[in-house]
Write a protein that holds these residues in place. Structure first.
Motif, PDB file in Angstrom:
ATOM      1  N   THR A 110       9.599   4.698   2.444  1.00  0.00           N
ATOM      2  CA  THR A 110       9.073   4.984   3.775  1.00  0.00           C
ATOM      3  C   THR A 110       9.316   6.446   4.098  1.00  0.00           C
ATOM      4  OG1 THR A 110       9.118   4.252   6.088  1.00  0.00           O
ATOM      5  CG2 THR A 110      11.210   4.405   4.953  1.00  0.00           C
ATOM      6  N   LEU A 111       8.925   6.825   5.276  1.00  0.00           N
ATOM      7  CA  LEU A 111       9.151   8.204   5.685  1.00  0.00           C
ATOM      8  C   LEU A 111       9.650   8.188   7.118  1.00  0.00           C
ATOM      9  CD1 LEU A 111       8.834  11.025   4.496  1.00  0.00           C
ATOM     10  CD2 LEU A 111       6.663  11.205   5.686  1.00  0.00           C
ATOM     11  N   ASP A 143       4.322  -6.631  -3.729  1.00  0.00           N
ATOM     12  CA  ASP A 143       3.283  -5.642  -3.458  1.00  0.00           C
ATOM     13  C   ASP A 143       2.588  -6.047  -2.175  1.00  0.00           C
ATOM     14  OD1 ASP A 143       0.576  -4.184  -5.425  1.00  0.00           O
ATOM     15  OD2 ASP A 143       1.172  -3.935  -3.335  1.00  0.00           O
ATOM     16  N   THR A 144       2.843  -5.295  -1.119  1.00  0.00           N
ATOM     17  CA  THR A 144       2.342  -5.697   0.184  1.00  0.00           C
ATOM     18  C   THR A 144       0.890  -5.333   0.405  1.00  0.00           C
ATOM     19  OG1 THR A 144       2.969  -3.604   1.160  1.00  0.00           O
ATOM     20  CG2 THR A 144       4.620  -5.338   1.175  1.00  0.00           C
ATOM     21  N   SER A 145       0.385  -4.404  -0.409  1.00  0.00           N
ATOM     22  CA  SER A 145      -0.979  -3.892  -0.219  1.00  0.00           C
ATOM     23  C   SER A 145      -1.197  -3.241   1.132  1.00  0.00           C
ATOM     24  CB  SER A 145      -2.008  -5.020  -0.390  1.00  0.00           C
ATOM     25  OG  SER A 145      -1.887  -5.579  -1.658  1.00  0.00           O
ATOM     26  N   HIS A 146      -0.149  -2.775   1.743  1.00  0.00           N
ATOM     27  CA  HIS A 146      -0.344  -1.985   2.967  1.00  0.00           C
ATOM     28  C   HIS A 146      -1.045  -0.697   2.565  1.00  0.00           C
ATOM     29  CE1 HIS A 146       1.500  -4.000   6.313  1.00  0.00           C
ATOM     30  NE2 HIS A 146       2.613  -4.257   5.638  1.00  0.00           N
ATOM     31  N   GLU A 147      -1.949  -0.243   3.436  1.00  0.00           N
ATOM     32  CA  GLU A 147      -2.719   0.936   3.056  1.00  0.00           C
ATOM     33  C   GLU A 147      -2.053   2.218   3.480  1.00  0.00           C
ATOM     34  OE1 GLU A 147      -6.401   0.070   4.948  1.00  0.00           O
ATOM     35  OE2 GLU A 147      -6.516  -1.854   3.899  1.00  0.00           O
ATOM     36  N   ASP A 148      -0.932   2.105   4.125  1.00  0.00           N
ATOM     37  CA  ASP A 148      -0.252   3.298   4.600  1.00  0.00           C
ATOM     38  C   ASP A 148       1.261   3.050   4.542  1.00  0.00           C
ATOM     39  OD1 ASP A 148      -1.486   5.546   7.136  1.00  0.00           O
ATOM     40  OD2 ASP A 148       0.246   5.759   5.814  1.00  0.00           O
ATOM     41  N   MET A 149       2.011   4.034   5.027  1.00  0.00           N
ATOM     42  CA  MET A 149       3.484   3.977   4.922  1.00  0.00           C
ATOM     43  C   MET A 149       4.061   2.709   5.560  1.00  0.00           C
ATOM     44  SD  MET A 149       5.877   5.959   3.758  1.00  0.00           S
ATOM     45  CE  MET A 149       5.125   7.565   3.756  1.00  0.00           C
ATOM     46  N   ILE A 150       5.025   2.104   4.848  1.00  0.00           N
ATOM     47  CA  ILE A 150       5.722   0.952   5.403  1.00  0.00           C
ATOM     48  C   ILE A 150       6.886   1.454   6.267  1.00  0.00           C
ATOM     49  CG2 ILE A 150       7.147  -1.055   4.841  1.00  0.00           C
ATOM     50  CD1 ILE A 150       5.679  -1.247   2.219  1.00  0.00           C
ATOM     51  N   HIS A 151       7.020   0.907   7.449  1.00  0.00           N
ATOM     52  CA  HIS A 151       8.106   1.343   8.318  1.00  0.00           C
ATOM     53  C   HIS A 151       9.235   0.349   8.461  1.00  0.00           C
ATOM     54  CE1 HIS A 151       6.206   5.032   9.356  1.00  0.00           C
ATOM     55  NE2 HIS A 151       5.083   4.403   9.624  1.00  0.00           N
ATOM     56  N   ALA A 183       5.504   9.079  11.282  1.00  0.00           N
ATOM     57  CA  ALA A 183       5.191   9.504   9.922  1.00  0.00           C
ATOM     58  C   ALA A 183       3.771   9.155   9.556  1.00  0.00           C
ATOM     59  CB  ALA A 183       6.138   8.825   8.971  1.00  0.00           C
ATOM     60  N   ILE A 184       3.146  10.070   8.865  1.00  0.00           N
ATOM     61  CA  ILE A 184       1.790   9.789   8.394  1.00  0.00           C
ATOM     62  C   ILE A 184       1.791  10.012   6.898  1.00  0.00           C
ATOM     63  CG2 ILE A 184      -0.640  10.247   8.830  1.00  0.00           C
ATOM     64  CD1 ILE A 184       0.677  12.251  11.055  1.00  0.00           C
ATOM     65  N   GLY A 185       0.906   9.367   6.241  1.00  0.00           N
ATOM     66  CA  GLY A 185       0.797   9.579   4.798  1.00  0.00           C
ATOM     67  C   GLY A 185       0.978   8.264   4.096  1.00  0.00           C
ATOM     68  N   SER A 186       0.322   8.104   3.001  1.00  0.00           N
ATOM     69  CA  SER A 186       0.431   6.802   2.327  1.00  0.00           C
ATOM     70  C   SER A 186       1.620   6.808   1.394  1.00  0.00           C
ATOM     71  CB  SER A 186      -0.836   6.501   1.552  1.00  0.00           C
ATOM     72  OG  SER A 186      -0.948   7.415   0.491  1.00  0.00           O
ATOM     73  N   GLY A 187       2.170   5.676   1.223  1.00  0.00           N
ATOM     74  CA  GLY A 187       3.320   5.571   0.334  1.00  0.00           C
ATOM     75  C   GLY A 187       3.124   4.385  -0.579  1.00  0.00           C
ATOM     76  N   CYS A 188       4.132   4.115  -1.333  1.00  0.00           N
ATOM     77  CA  CYS A 188       4.073   2.975  -2.239  1.00  0.00           C
ATOM     78  C   CYS A 188       4.132   1.684  -1.417  1.00  0.00           C
ATOM     79  CB  CYS A 188       5.254   3.064  -3.200  1.00  0.00           C
ATOM     80  SG  CYS A 188       5.396   1.627  -4.249  1.00  0.00           S
ATOM     81  N   PRO A 189       3.191   0.788  -1.595  1.00  0.00           N
ATOM     82  CA  PRO A 189       3.185  -0.422  -0.765  1.00  0.00           C
ATOM     83  C   PRO A 189       4.119  -1.509  -1.285  1.00  0.00           C
ATOM     84  CG  PRO A 189       1.305  -0.426  -2.209  1.00  0.00           C
ATOM     85  CD  PRO A 189       2.059   0.832  -2.525  1.00  0.00           C
ATOM     86  N   SER A 208       6.419   8.428  -4.994  1.00  0.00           N
ATOM     87  CA  SER A 208       6.308   9.861  -4.715  1.00  0.00           C
ATOM     88  C   SER A 208       7.588  10.491  -4.219  1.00  0.00           C
ATOM     89  CB  SER A 208       5.198  10.081  -3.692  1.00  0.00           C
ATOM     90  OG  SER A 208       5.267   9.077  -2.717  1.00  0.00           O
ATOM     91  N   LYS A 241      16.837   6.285  -4.876  1.00  0.00           N
ATOM     92  CA  LYS A 241      15.413   6.302  -5.219  1.00  0.00           C
ATOM     93  C   LYS A 241      15.193   7.100  -6.495  1.00  0.00           C
ATOM     94  CE  LYS A 241      12.293   9.090  -3.277  1.00  0.00           C
ATOM     95  NZ  LYS A 241      11.144   9.304  -4.130  1.00  0.00           N
TER      96      LYS A 241
END
Lengths: 626, 320
Positions: free
Chosen positions: A36-37, B9-17, A43-49, A17, B304
């Motif tokens: 990441t964000l 593919d980590t399958s994390h359900e939210d943003m990776i930090h 940060a909130i919101g889903s991103g590419c895993p 995204s 990116k």
């Protein structure tokens, strides 16, 4: 301000995204990149895993190049130790020989892998030219001969075509016949040209005299002989005479009726336009350059080369085509701009192998300094460090890198220290290999670190003996104490020792930690007891307590061990010794007020045994032998 | 010049930090807003999930691997104000220790050099920095530096164990001069250096150059020269390289690496410290290298998506 000549290359990462950032982390050899964000407040919101591993495009992972790296490693090490005892004028042939070794390694690899051939061909071409110009540094006269060899070596298709023509039914009528003849002439292979022409001559008896004339011209072309008595000036005079003769034939229209022979005659006289008409046969501007020099100026001096090189490049390439990286590199070589050659090669090639080894060799020939480079020998080290660091990420090539770091006097050692800690210690054998390397170089911190890691690992897998020997090697007292405790606990639980071999042969390592010393001595006690050397065993047992080698917590066990010795028919402990034992027991019981029945019973048992033994000992010692 | 060679593919359900490779590049730890920490085995291009660690109650900001000589140990810090230290025993990962001494989000964790044992520095939005030292037998000693940065501390990074230059003066065989030092960056726009003296942590230096929050700091590995180098990046779009030549560590000189067009979030040194990676709000990771005469040049751009923004061509601009 340092200008970067080339824009940095951009690598795109597939991502999901928009509106997100690129996070990253260094791995030992690669870079991790992920979406990441970053936000000030979270940060909130889903991103590419997905997490992407990114690595430099270095061709070190191809198996064939691995052969290249392995073989060149030998040559490199040999070069570093070359005749420090030899005077410098004797070194040149050795350097040339080493240069040829590198090139033969390249050729050997080429034979094995077709894909990479084009790159290797280019590398060998460049290296060969560098050898001719920089290392062998031929003076005028020999220079052209070497350049001729260079061109001939890299234009093998002539021989193929010639074979095809000669194997045909009627070679002189083959459609490629004249191409072959002209190609031979362009390469200065006049003998072979003459032999080819004979075939044509026999077919045209009417033109015999013309062919005879051409044959004479070809046979009389002077070639400089470096080993001979003729000076360059004399050769030059002779050559000019010959050149005038050829020119006369041209003016006389001697070959006017045969356009092929006319062409050859024009080539011999060095006519540029004719040469350029045969671009397809020359195929490269540097072939054009050498041919032009051969027929216009065979006594060309090294310093004059670049005028000719530049003009040949321009003439050969038409206005539409752009010079390729290879062209700029060769041009820089003809201009004797070593720095530029190295720089351009670093940019054009995908790994550091070539520039690192070539620069190292040039540095040994003392060429980098004489060309007044900004960085002197630092450039050599810089490139070697880059190359070796690249090798280190590979699971088996890293061992080669060690030698390279060894020969980088400024930063080699510290780079090695930093890199070698990252080699995964998958097996004990590998760990020992890494360890040996560190020990040979007195890298004590790294030795300690590796041994500690292996000790930890052994401990986690409950291999106490292995853990102990690693911690001894690491000279890690704290860890050794920890493991000795475990051994002793083990003994208390099971009644036997594990890894007896190790404990029995500790030697001076025993002194590493108090607990370890106790472990060793305690085992010794058991051995003595087992060998029925009761007197010595008793003495040792006592000293373990009185010399405070044994931890207080273990005293009860020791005293219990003393029981069988006290109960023997023969008196083993002397009166004095028994007193000391009693003292130890009292010391122990006065401190620990325990109500446990078992403890109390044991104490009582001991007191009884000690008292009895004391009595017997006093009697024995008081008795006069009759 | 660089290519993607593997994708996990980590399958994390939210943003990776954060994502970190272990020492040998065989394991990958990732953390996310989904409150989990995951560990993967990535040997030979594979990706096997080894552990899915749950224990945090908010987004997890950073993970850090300890030195392998202590076993397999990973630290994580989170918005939930906690720092958790995880350990692998007999193939399974468990909580080894949980620290709840901060009053606000813990933003950064960093393990000290192994010469000091297991010691973890934690920076928090409550402005304090904690130092957790493992003393053995499941006990951790805690030292807290309160008000290290007003408003909050965003990043911590340890200095290498040996005092630079001291190796040159030491006769061989003597133990090198160990000094515990680390650098921190905070919302007060400052980069601060901390030193331990007689068991107490003291503020050693205050480096001022940024005009907005400092988001990340990185102390470069030592290559044996008497120079110390620190990188800092900030919301003001600038990345500074700080160098100190004197062994006493008193004069630090900043050099502007580059002024970016957006916030710079993250800086990190390669293992031998000769390449600095910088990541910013402009969707790029750029790699910078010091050339022979001490100037910094951008050597690669990792960007990116398609339609990448124009490349960075000038390497040094004097501060406008």
């Amino acid at each position: 301000m340092e200008e970067v000549d080339v824009e940095p290359a951009i690598t795109n990462i597939p991502a999901a995204s928009a509106g997100t950032h690129l996070g990253f982390a260094w791995g030992p050899g690669d870079i991790l990149v992920y979406e990441t964000l970053y936000k000030a407040s979270g940060a909130i919101g889903s991103g590419c895993p997905c997490i992407h591993e990114v690595r430099k495009d270095e061709d070190i992972y191809s198996p064939i190049l691995r052969k290249l790296f392995n073989e060149s490693h030998h040559i490199f090490v040999g070069l570093q130790t070359i005749g420090e005892d030899l005077p410098s004028k004797n070194k040149k042939p050795q350097f040339v020989s080493i240069s040829k070794n590198y090139r033969s390694v390249i050729r050997a690899c080429m034979e094995e892998l077709q894909q990479v051939v084009s790159i290797l061909l280019a590398i060998e071409l460049i290296w060969n030219l560098c050898e001719v110009l920089f290392i062998d540094a031929a003076p005028a006269g020999s220079l052209l001969l070497h350049l001729l060899d260079w061109v001939r070596l890299h234009k093998a298709d002539v021989d193929e075509k010639a074979r095809e023509v000669l194997q045909s039914e009627s070679p002189a009528e083959h459609h490629d016949y004249w191409n072959v003849v002209v190609s031979y002439v362009l390469q200065g292979r006049l003998e072979e040209a003459r032999q080819m022409l004979v075939k044509q001559a026999t077919l045209q008896p009417a033109a015999r005299s013309m062919y005879k004339l051409m044959d004479t011209l070809l046979s009389k072309m002077p070639f400089y002989n470096p080993g001979g008595t003729q000076t360059l000036t004399e050769f030059d005079v002779k050559w000019r005479h010959w050149h005038e003769e050829v020119d006369r034939c041209l003016q006389d229209n001697s070959f006017a009726s045969n356009k092929h022979l006319e062409v050859i005659c024009k080539i011999l006289v060095g006519d540029e336009d004719t040469l350029l008409e045969h671009k397809d046969l020359l195929s490269t501007w540097y072939h054009f350059l050498v041919t032009r020099l051969l027929f216009c100026h065979p006594t060309v001096k090294p310093t004059e080369l670049h005028y000719y090189a530049q003009s040949c490049l321009t003439m050969f390439l038409d206005s539409r085509s752009v010079p390729e990286p290879l062209d700029s590199i060769l041009l820089a070589a003809f201009e004797f701009d070593i720095h530029q050659v190295i720089k351009d090669c670093s940019i054009a090639l995908n790994n550091w192998w070539f520039v690192a080894h070539l620069t190292d060799l040039l540095d040994h020939c003392k060429l980098l300094q004489s060309h007044n480079l900004h960085f002197g020998s630092n450039l050599r080290e810089f490139l070697l460090l880059e190359y070796a660091s690249g090798l280190f990420t590979h699971h088996s090539l890293w061992q080669l890198a060690v030698d390279y770091f060894d020969h980088c006097p400024e930063f080699g050692r510290v780079y090695l220290e930093l890199q070698i800690e990252r080699v995964p210690l998958d097996t004990e054998r590998k760990a020992l290999k890494v360890l040996r390397i560190c020990e040979q170089r007195q890298m004590s911190e790294q030795v300690r670190s590796i041994c500690k890691i292996m000790a930890m690992r052994a401990l986690r897998n409950n291999r106490l003996g292995s853990a102990l020997s690693w911690s001894i090697r690491a000279k890690d007292a704290a860890f050794a104490t920890l493991i000795s405790e475990k051994f002793l606990q083990d003994y208390c639980a099971r009644g036997t020792f594990s890894d007896l071999d190790l404990i029995d042969n500790l030697g001076p390592a025993m002194l590493l930690s108090d607990r370890l010393t106790f472990l060793g001595k305690y085992r010794e006690f058991h051995k003595l007891y087992g060998e029925k050397r009761s007197g010595e065993a008793a003495k040792l047992l006592l000293s373990l307590m009185t010399a405070k080698i044994a931890p207080r917590s273990f005293w009860m066990t020791l005293l219990t061990d003393a029981l069988p010795l006290l109960e023997q028919k023969e008196v083993i402990f002397s009166a004095d010794q028994t007193h000391e034992l009693m003292f130890c027991l009292e010391e122990l019981t006065s401190l620990n007020t325990t109500d446990e029945d078992t403890e109390l019973t044991k104490v009582e048992l001991l007191r009884l045994a000690l008292a009895r033994n004391l009595a017997r000992a006093i009697v024995k010692e008081g008795t006069v032998e009759a | 010049m660089v290519s993607v060679i593997n994708t996990v593919d980590t399958s994390h359900e939210d943003m990776i930090h954060d994502a970190q490779m272990d020492y040998y590049g065989t394991r990958l730890a990732t953390c996310s807003s989904d409150r989990t920490v995951k560990i993967f085995d990535v040997r030979n291009g594979g990706q096997i999930l080894v552990a899915d660690l749950r224990g945090h109650e908010g987004p997890v900001w950073q993970v850090a691997w300890a030195h392998p000589m202590f076993g397999n140990i990973l630290a994580s810090c989170s918005y939930d104000r906690k720092v958790i230290i995880w350990k692998e025993d007999n193939g399974s990962w468990d909580k080894m220790y949980e620290y709840t001494g901060h009053e606000s989000s813990v933003n950064s964790v960093c393990w000290g050099p192994y010469e000091f044992g297991l010691i973890l520095a934690c920076g928090s939005s409550d402005g304090a920095i904690s130092l957790l030292t493992f003393t053995g037998d499941q006990q951790w000693d805690v030292k807290k530096i309160s008000n290290a940065h007003t408003i909050g501390c965003n990043a911590v990074s340890w200095a290498p164990a040996v005092v630079p230059g001291s190796l040159i003066d030491q006769p061989s065989g003597q133990k090198p001069n160990y000094v515990k030092r680390f650098v921190s960056g905070g919302c007060d726009n400052l980069v601060k250096l901390w030193k331990e003296e007689d068991g107490q942590w003291k503020e050693d230096q205050k480096l001022e150059a940024h005009s907005d929050w400092v988001r990340d700091v990185g102390w470069a590995p030592s290559i044996g020269l008497p120079t110390s180098t620190i990188a800092s990046c900030s919301q003001d779009g600038r990345v500074f390289i700080w160098t100190c030549d004197d062994p006493a560590g008193n004069t630090w000189t900043p050099e502007l690496l580059h002024k970016f067009n957006d916030v710079v979030w993250h800086v990190s040194w390669s293992i031998t410290g000769n390449i600095l990676a910088v990541s910013g709000g402009d969707n790029k990771v750029t790699l910078w290298k010091e050339s022979m005469d001490g100037r910094w040049a951008c050597i690669s751009d990792v960007s990116k998506g398609q339609g990448a923004v124009s490349t960075i061509t000038d390497t040094q601009q004097t501060e406008q």
